[in-house]
Motif scaffolding. Structure first.
Motif, PDB file in Angstrom:
ATOM      1  N   UNK A 102      -8.511  27.155  78.803  1.00 27.37           N
ATOM      2  CA  UNK A 102      -8.915  26.012  79.635  1.00 27.37           C
ATOM      3  C   UNK A 102      -7.838  25.681  80.665  1.00 27.37           C
ATOM      4  N   UNK A 103      -6.588  25.708  80.246  1.00 25.43           N
ATOM      5  CA  UNK A 103      -5.492  25.425  81.187  1.00 25.43           C
ATOM      6  C   UNK A 103      -5.428  26.476  82.296  1.00 25.43           C
ATOM      7  N   UNK A 104      -5.768  27.732  81.975  1.00 24.93           N
ATOM      8  CA  UNK A 104      -5.798  28.761  83.013  1.00 24.93           C
ATOM      9  C   UNK A 104      -6.856  28.447  84.056  1.00 24.93           C
ATOM     10  N   UNK A 106      -7.895  25.450  84.807  1.00 23.71           N
ATOM     11  CA  UNK A 106      -7.528  24.218  85.523  1.00 23.71           C
ATOM     12  C   UNK A 106      -6.417  24.437  86.535  1.00 23.71           C
ATOM     13  N   UNK A 107      -5.427  25.269  86.199  1.00 24.33           N
ATOM     14  CA  UNK A 107      -4.211  25.365  87.022  1.00 24.33           C
ATOM     15  C   UNK A 107      -4.056  26.709  87.726  1.00 24.33           C
ATOM     16  N   UNK A 108      -5.071  27.537  87.668  1.00 26.65           N
ATOM     17  CA  UNK A 108      -5.059  28.776  88.441  1.00 26.65           C
ATOM     18  C   UNK A 108      -6.092  28.624  89.549  1.00 26.65           C
ATOM     19  N   UNK A 109      -5.670  28.301  90.771  1.00 26.18           N
ATOM     20  CA  UNK A 109      -6.624  27.975  91.843  1.00 26.18           C
ATOM     21  C   UNK A 109      -7.626  29.084  92.132  1.00 26.18           C
ATOM     22  N   UNK A 162     -13.793  30.652  77.461  1.00 23.64           N
ATOM     23  CA  UNK A 162     -14.239  30.915  78.831  1.00 23.64           C
ATOM     24  C   UNK A 162     -15.357  29.955  79.245  1.00 23.64           C
ATOM     25  N   UNK A 163     -16.266  29.668  78.318  1.00 21.21           N
ATOM     26  CA  UNK A 163     -17.342  28.726  78.634  1.00 21.21           C
ATOM     27  C   UNK A 163     -16.786  27.320  78.864  1.00 21.21           C
ATOM     28  N   UNK A 164     -15.865  26.886  78.011  1.00 22.09           N
ATOM     29  CA  UNK A 164     -15.272  25.564  78.188  1.00 22.09           C
ATOM     30  C   UNK A 164     -14.442  25.490  79.467  1.00 22.09           C
ATOM     31  N   UNK A 165     -13.753  26.571  79.800  1.00 23.46           N
ATOM     32  CA  UNK A 165     -13.001  26.592  81.051  1.00 23.46           C
ATOM     33  C   UNK A 165     -13.914  26.502  82.255  1.00 23.46           C
ATOM     34  N   UNK A 172     -11.873  16.526  86.780  1.00 23.23           N
ATOM     35  CA  UNK A 172     -10.463  16.416  87.159  1.00 23.23           C
ATOM     36  C   UNK A 172      -9.580  16.891  86.011  1.00 23.23           C
ATOM     37  N   UNK A 173      -8.436  17.463  86.362  1.00 26.79           N
ATOM     38  CA  UNK A 173      -7.507  17.939  85.337  1.00 26.79           C
ATOM     39  C   UNK A 173      -7.032  16.797  84.449  1.00 26.79           C
TER      40      UNK A 173
END
Length: 294
Positions: A102-104, A106-109, A162-165, A172-173
């Motif tokens: 999930x963090x990937x 959020x923070x990988x544009x 992957x689905x949650x991401x 919003x983050x």
């Protein structure tokens, strides 16, 4: 042997005398003062008995114990503690992997932009998750055979992450992080309550099933109404229902004398899967609630 009074006992005939009480007889053994005295009792013709008596050993097995009187599988504390450690270790690894994915997103544009422009990815991951859930829930050999069960559970965890991401990129983050924190806090509090409480939630399986279908019906109503207040009420009710499910599944894992039902020690993958699905569903509902109230 000579009889003490010099007379031999008359031959016994069962047809003439039937079964009579024998008063006993004294016999002299040898020339000493040793005598053999037979005890009084019923005298039967042991030479030619009319009704033969069985001397065979009875090998009839003992009666089966009825349900409820059997000792619990978790009556051994070492088995219970080992099973709980294994389940929560698997669950921790699943959650850490999910949070990282999930963090990937959020923070990988680049990944976030690609996901927003390719809606098919979200639906594909949803289909893969559903197939793996059905396979792990219905196939006993798949979730019990090592290492196939760990491979299937690992694939499911990656697909779920992957689905949650793909869902998290629409929020919003900050809201996603708040939802993660709230989910962790609620899950920890409910797990501690399920461990310590003597209230048996394992008997509420039917009630929870009814609440789940009621929630599903309300979800269809929200899809028709499409109002923010209906979505907020749905998120609140869903959080309550799956909080109860988390307590229910935790007590199934813990077992013990205060629980009516419990999970087999061989079902550690299935137990971890249940807890993981409860926590993930709580996260989605809290994320929706925080996003609507933000």
């Amino acid at each position: 042997m000579d009889q003490a009074n010099g007379a031999n006992p008359p031959p016994y005939n069962f047809q003439d005398y039937g079964q009579n009480n024998y008063t006993g007889m004294s016999y002299q053994v040898g020339k000493g003062n040793i005598a053999v005295v037979s005890a009084p009792g019923p005298y039967n013709n042991t030479v030619h008995p009319e009704v033969p008596t069985s001397t065979a050993v009875d090998f009839t097995p003992p009666p089966d114990y009825s349900y409820g009187q059997e000792d619990s599988v978790f009556s051994d504390g070492n088995i219970r503690r080992g099973f709980i450690r294994k389940v929560y270790l698997i669950l921790m690894l699943q959650l850490l992997m999910t949070v990282g994915i999930i963090c990937a997103f959020l923070y990988w544009p680049t990944l976030k932009i690609w996901t927003l422009s390719n809606h098919w990815f979200s639906y594909t991951m949803m289909a893969v998750v559903m197939v793996l859930v059905v396979a792990l829930s219905c196939c006993d050999n798949l979730r019990r055979q090592v290492p196939l069960n760990f491979i299937a559970l690992g694939l499911f965890t990656v697909a779920e992450g992957l689905m949650l991401g793909a869902v998290a990129v629409y929020f919003d983050a900050e809201a996603v992080l708040w939802a993660m924190s709230a989910t962790a806090l609620v899950s920890l509090a409910l797990s501690l309550f399920a461990f310590q409480s003597k209230w048996d939630f394992t008997m509420l399986n039917g009630c929870l099933w009814v609440l789940l279908w009621t929630l599903f019906s309300f979800c269809l109503l929200c899809a028709i109404l499409r109002t923010q207040y209906a979505y907020i009420v749905y998120a609140c009710l869903g959080t309550l229902v799956f909080s109860l499910y988390l307590v229910f599944d935790t007590q199934l894992i813990v077992g013990g004398k205060h629980r009516k039902y419990e999970v087999s020690p061989e079902e550690y993958v299935f137990a971890a899967l249940n807890l993981y699905l409860d926590i993930v569903t709580l996260f989605l509902l809290l994320l929706q609630l925080i996003g609507l109230c933000h």
